[in-house]
Design a protein around this motif. Structure first.
Motif, short mmCIF file in Angstrom:
data_model
loop_
_atom_site.label_atom_id
_atom_site.label_comp_id
_atom_site.label_asym_id
_atom_site.label_seq_id
_atom_site.Cartn_x
_atom_site.Cartn_y
_atom_site.Cartn_z
N GLY A 141 0.82 -1.00 -0.30
CA GLY A 141 -0.38 0.14 0.15
C GLY A 141 0.74 1.18 -0.44
N TRP A 148 -9.31 -10.43 -1.67
CA TRP A 148 -8.71 -9.05 -0.72
C TRP A 148 -10.32 -8.31 -0.78
CZ3 TRP A 148 -4.35 -7.43 -0.16
CH2 TRP A 148 -3.19 -7.84 -0.74
N ARG A 174 -11.54 -4.86 1.46
CA ARG A 174 -11.37 -3.71 1.03
C ARG A 174 -12.33 -2.90 2.58
NH1 ARG A 174 -10.85 0.32 -4.61
NH2 ARG A 174 -13.55 0.29 -5.16
N ARG A 225 -16.85 -2.92 4.70
CA ARG A 225 -16.14 -3.64 4.20
C ARG A 225 -16.68 -4.20 2.74
NH1 ARG A 225 -15.16 -5.94 9.15
NH2 ARG A 225 -17.09 -7.48 8.27
N VAL A 277 -13.96 -6.98 -3.36
CA VAL A 277 -12.42 -6.69 -4.56
C VAL A 277 -12.54 -7.27 -5.44
CG1 VAL A 277 -10.21 -5.19 -5.18
CG2 VAL A 277 -11.81 -4.72 -2.63
N ASP A 335 -11.11 4.87 -4.21
CA ASP A 335 -10.39 3.35 -4.08
C ASP A 335 -9.56 3.27 -2.90
OD1 ASP A 335 -9.60 3.17 -7.49
OD2 ASP A 335 -11.11 2.12 -6.41
N ALA A 353 -8.91 3.10 1.06
CA ALA A 353 -9.35 2.24 1.75
C ALA A 353 -7.94 1.24 2.39
CB ALA A 353 -10.28 1.27 1.61
N TYR A 382 -6.97 -2.21 2.57
CA TYR A 382 -6.81 -3.41 1.85
C TYR A 382 -6.42 -5.04 2.47
CZ TYR A 382 -7.83 -0.86 -2.20
OH TYR A 382 -8.89 0.08 -3.28
N TYR A 383 -7.05 -5.36 2.26
CA TYR A 383 -7.26 -6.65 3.73
C TYR A 383 -7.40 -8.32 2.62
CZ TYR A 383 -8.73 -3.88 7.60
OH TYR A 383 -8.53 -3.27 8.59
N GLY A 416 -4.24 -5.43 7.86
CA GLY A 416 -4.58 -4.15 6.16
C GLY A 416 -3.37 -3.74 5.95
#
Length: 125
Positions: A7, A34, A36, A43, A46, A88, A90, A92-93, A118
């Motif tokens: 990220g 993924w 986000r 949540r 993605v 976009d 966020a 991201y996990y 994340g």
């Protein structure tokens, strides 16, 4: 264990590649993907990919801009994000589960088998 990285801060229209390194078990039977979460929002699914990489799934909001892939030799999943937009932005996990369904990954993602920490993506306008 899932470890996300990659990220950062990027201008609108730019690109980033996220990585998710998986360890600690055998991941061959797992879908990986993924999720986000933007500030103040729920949540959002993605993308996800099967073990072989033959099947991929994307949210409509990222289709044509994001590409998910995996390198099984490295136990790593990637999310190539192109033409990034401010929306976009966020955390991201990465996540893994032995099942894929729209309901599970889009609406019940808290129930996914494994989650990584994340990585923050910030897109400036």
């Amino acid at each position: 264990q899932l470890q996300a990285s990659g990220g950062g801060l990027v201008q609108a229209g730019g690109s980033l590649r996220l990585s998710c390194a998986a360890s600690g078990r055998t991941w061959q039977t797992y879908y990986m993907g993924w999720i986000r979460q933007a500030p103040g929002k729920e949540r959002e699914f993605v993308a996800a990919v099967t073990w072989t990489g033959a099947n991929t799934y994307y949210a409509d909001s990222v289709k044509g801009r994001f590409t998910i892939s995996r390198d099984n030799a490295k136990n790593t999943v990637y999310l190539q994000m192109d033409n990034l937009k401010p929306e976009d932005t966020a955390v991201y996990y990465c996540a893994a589960d032995q099942t894929y369904s729209d309901i599970l990954w889009s609406r019940r993602s808290a129930s996914l088998d494994y989650w990584g920490q994340g990585t923050l993506v910030t897109v400036s306008s």
